[in-house]
Design an enzyme around this catalytic site. Structure first.
Site, PDB file in Angstrom:
ATOM      1  CB  CYS A  43      -0.955   0.002   1.179  1.00  0.00           C
ATOM      2  SG  CYS A  43      -2.104  -1.370   1.128  1.00  0.00           S
TER       3      CYS A  43
ATOM      4  CG  HIS B  31      -3.179   3.684   2.172  1.00  0.00           C
ATOM      5  ND1 HIS B  31      -3.559   3.275   0.915  1.00  0.00           N
ATOM      6  CD2 HIS B  31      -3.240   2.583   2.965  1.00  0.00           C
ATOM      7  CE1 HIS B  31      -3.827   1.985   0.945  1.00  0.00           C
ATOM      8  NE2 HIS B  31      -3.650   1.537   2.177  1.00  0.00           N
TER       9      HIS B  31
ATOM     10  CG  ASN C 239      -6.437  -0.638   1.031  1.00  0.00           C
ATOM     11  OD1 ASN C 239      -5.737  -0.190   0.119  1.00  0.00           O
ATOM     12  ND2 ASN C 239      -5.931  -1.106   2.159  1.00  0.00           N
TER      13      ASN C 239
HETATM   14  N1  COA Z   1     -18.438  -8.479   8.811  1.00  0.00           N
HETATM   15  C1  COA Z   1     -18.931  -8.705  10.041  1.00  0.00           C
HETATM   16  N2  COA Z   1     -18.157  -8.984  11.108  1.00  0.00           N
HETATM   17  C2  COA Z   1     -16.821  -9.008  10.890  1.00  0.00           C
HETATM   18  C3  COA Z   1     -16.265  -8.788   9.628  1.00  0.00           C
HETATM   19  C4  COA Z   1     -17.141  -8.511   8.565  1.00  0.00           C
HETATM   20  N3  COA Z   1     -16.684  -8.268   7.325  1.00  0.00           N
HETATM   21  N4  COA Z   1     -14.924  -8.885   9.733  1.00  0.00           N
HETATM   22  C5  COA Z   1     -14.649  -9.146  11.020  1.00  0.00           C
HETATM   23  N5  COA Z   1     -15.792  -9.244  11.723  1.00  0.00           N
HETATM   24  C6  COA Z   1     -15.967  -9.524  13.150  1.00  0.00           C
HETATM   25  C7  COA Z   1     -14.778 -10.249  13.736  1.00  0.00           C
HETATM   26  O1  COA Z   1     -14.879 -11.634  13.505  1.00  0.00           O
HETATM   27  C8  COA Z   1     -14.910  -9.892  15.196  1.00  0.00           C
HETATM   28  O2  COA Z   1     -15.879 -10.723  15.779  1.00  0.00           O
HETATM   29  P1  COA Z   1     -15.686 -11.300  17.279  1.00  0.00           P
HETATM   30  O3  COA Z   1     -15.613 -10.081  18.154  1.00  0.00           O
HETATM   31  O4  COA Z   1     -16.899 -12.128  17.469  1.00  0.00           O
HETATM   32  O5  COA Z   1     -14.403 -12.058  17.231  1.00  0.00           O
HETATM   33  C9  COA Z   1     -15.482  -8.476  15.172  1.00  0.00           C
HETATM   34  O6  COA Z   1     -16.027  -8.304  13.843  1.00  0.00           O
HETATM   35  C10 COA Z   1     -14.455  -7.394  15.431  1.00  0.00           C
HETATM   36  O7  COA Z   1     -13.315  -7.665  14.673  1.00  0.00           O
HETATM   37  P2  COA Z   1     -12.034  -6.741  14.691  1.00  0.00           P
HETATM   38  O8  COA Z   1     -11.028  -7.285  13.742  1.00  0.00           O
HETATM   39  O9  COA Z   1     -11.609  -6.519  16.123  1.00  0.00           O
HETATM   40  O10 COA Z   1     -12.681  -5.383  14.145  1.00  0.00           O
HETATM   41  P3  COA Z   1     -12.024  -3.978  13.946  1.00  0.00           P
HETATM   42  O11 COA Z   1     -12.856  -2.942  14.576  1.00  0.00           O
HETATM   43  O12 COA Z   1     -10.548  -3.992  14.262  1.00  0.00           O
HETATM   44  O13 COA Z   1     -12.170  -3.750  12.371  1.00  0.00           O
HETATM   45  C11 COA Z   1     -10.814  -3.900  10.394  1.00  0.00           C
HETATM   46  C12 COA Z   1     -11.571  -4.669  11.478  1.00  0.00           C
HETATM   47  C13 COA Z   1     -10.103  -4.911   9.507  1.00  0.00           C
HETATM   48  C14 COA Z   1     -11.805  -3.098   9.606  1.00  0.00           C
HETATM   49  C15 COA Z   1      -9.792  -2.965  11.055  1.00  0.00           C
HETATM   50  O14 COA Z   1      -9.062  -3.661  12.029  1.00  0.00           O
HETATM   51  C16 COA Z   1      -8.816  -2.351  10.076  1.00  0.00           C
HETATM   52  O15 COA Z   1      -9.177  -1.556   9.255  1.00  0.00           O
HETATM   53  N6  COA Z   1      -7.517  -2.733  10.189  1.00  0.00           N
HETATM   54  C17 COA Z   1      -6.476  -2.156   9.386  1.00  0.00           C
HETATM   55  C18 COA Z   1      -6.645  -2.609   7.968  1.00  0.00           C
HETATM   56  C19 COA Z   1      -5.644  -2.022   7.089  1.00  0.00           C
HETATM   57  O16 COA Z   1      -5.407  -0.858   7.121  1.00  0.00           O
HETATM   58  N7  COA Z   1      -5.061  -2.902   6.297  1.00  0.00           N
HETATM   59  C20 COA Z   1      -4.251  -2.586   5.232  1.00  0.00           C
HETATM   60  C21 COA Z   1      -3.061  -1.837   5.630  1.00  0.00           C
HETATM   61  S1  COA Z   1      -2.651  -1.001   4.221  1.00  0.00           S
END
Ligand code: COA
Length: 324
Positions: free
Chosen positions: A115, A251, A281
């Site tokens: 990214c 980004h 993204n």
């Molecule tokens: N739909 C519904 N529920 C989902 C889901 C989806 N698409 N994806 C994950 N969940 C659930 C998980 O299983 C978890 O459930 P649990 O509590 O029962 O275990 C819950 O949602 C919370 O998951 P979590 O990963 O803690 O959520 P979050 O608030 O951290 O959001 C992201 C997840 C991925 C959106 C976030 O962490 C993020 O944006 N991370 C950085 C991503 C990024 O920038 N990546 C690229 C770098 S360039």
């Protein structure tokens, strides 16, 4: 006198096919509400099976050249940032050079920083121009990221999309890129990766297991902290105050990460370019696509000061401060 590298044209391209959050509800156990609340994403574009990264890059590059008023044969450097090249080799940049009818004999190569790829490519092209090794460079971020997603994994497949963004950089004695800062820390490989490749795990790659894996919430925390640090680094290096920056072009991974960086800059959200809701993204394409949108709709104007920043797999991260 050392010239600046100035952006003289921008271009973007998104595949026609749109995948909405509602479409994803029919594919994995997710909801529009969850995706919107946690990421800000409403839809993303997905390349057709016969549409490659080079196709996307070519469309964006032609638009950028048109805005710059340059012919392909005037380009003396091509850098394509991509995680999803058409082939193992030749590089996407070499394929693109031939497609465009750009200056043969001039260097063309790909950069892989996931990214952060476009910011890395911009930093490298800036050095070519400042040292007089190039006068007119095409710098592109292009991805068919949909090809490396596990479409059964709701924690990753809802986040990404395909697209390409391009800029033309030319030597200019008035203004242009003021600084780029590029960083990497390979110790975080396990938090975000595609675990198989050419030299390692090729059998599993061929079996279709070469897909993105991410520990999202851990990546989130590190991204927010790191981007906060890079804002300070970029401002200090240029002797700038937060209030000097006209536009933040971040980004586009998650609206909550973007909001946190804007807060760090005390920047109102109407000075922050946001496309994550429309594009998802798009990895290396995200920053140049967002920049192109805001240039073409008239928000970012000539001589305004822009801060670009990105964070991605590796981990890699980087920034560019430029006077447009
Ligand atoms: N739909 C519904 N529920 C989902 C889901 C989806 N698409 N994806 C994950 N969940 C659930 C998980 O299983 C978890 O459930 P649990 O509590 O029962 O275990 C819950 O949602 C919370 O998951 P979590 O990963 O803690 O959520 P979050 O608030 O951290 O959001 C992201 C997840 C991925 C959106 C976030 O962490 C993020 O944006 N991370 C950085 C991503 C990024 O920038 N990546 C690229 C770098 S360039």
């Amino acid at each position: 006198m050392t010239p600046y590298a100035r952006i003289t044209g921008t271009g973007g391209y998104l595949p026609t096919r749109v995948l909405s959050n509602h479409d994803l509800e029919r594919m994995v156990d997710t909801t529009d509400e969850w995706i919107t609340e946690r990421t800000g994403i409403k839809k993303r574009h997905i390349a057709e099976p016969d549409e490659s990264t080079c196709d996307l890059a070519e469309a964006a590059a032609r638009r950028a050249l048109e805005m710059a008023g340059r012919r392909p044969d005037e380009v003396d450097l091509i850098i394509v940032a991509t995680t999803t090249p058409d082939r193992i080799f030749p590089s996407t940049a070499c394929l693109l050079q031939a497609r465009l009818g750009a200056n043969t004999g001039a260097p063309a190569f790909d950069i892989q920083a996931v990214c952060t790829g476009f910011v890395y490519a911009l930093g490298v092209a800036d050095k070519f121009i400042r040292t007089g090794s190039a006068r007119c460079a095409l710098v592109i971020g292009a991805e068919t990221f949909s090809r490396i997603l596990d479409w059964t994994d709701r924690t990753t497949c809802v986040l990404f999309g395909d697209g390409a963004g391009a800029v033309v950089l030319e030597a200019d004695y008035e203004a242009g890129i003021l600084s780029t800062h590029l960083h990497a820390d390979g110790r975080y490989e396990s938090l975000l990766n595609v675990p198989y490749g050419i030299s390692e795990g090729q059998d599993r790659l061929i079996a279709g297991e070469g897909k993105v894996r991410m520990r999202g919430s851990e990546v989130f925390k590190i991204a927010v902290n790191t981007l906060g640090r890079i804002v300070d680094e970029s401002l200090t290096a240029n002797g700038l105050d937060k209030s000097d920056i006209d536009w933040l072009v971040p980004h586009q991974a998650n609206i909550r990460i973007i909001n946190a960086t804007a807060r760090k800059l005390s920047m109102p959200m109407d000075r922050v370019v946001v496309t994550v809701d429309q594009h998802g993204n798009t990895s290396a394409a995200s920053v140049p696509l967002a920049f192109d949108v805001a240039v073409r709709d008239g928000r970012i104007r000539r001589d305004e000061l822009v801060l670009m920043e990105a964070f991605g797999g590796g981990f890699t991260w980087g920034s560019a401060v430029l006077r447009f």
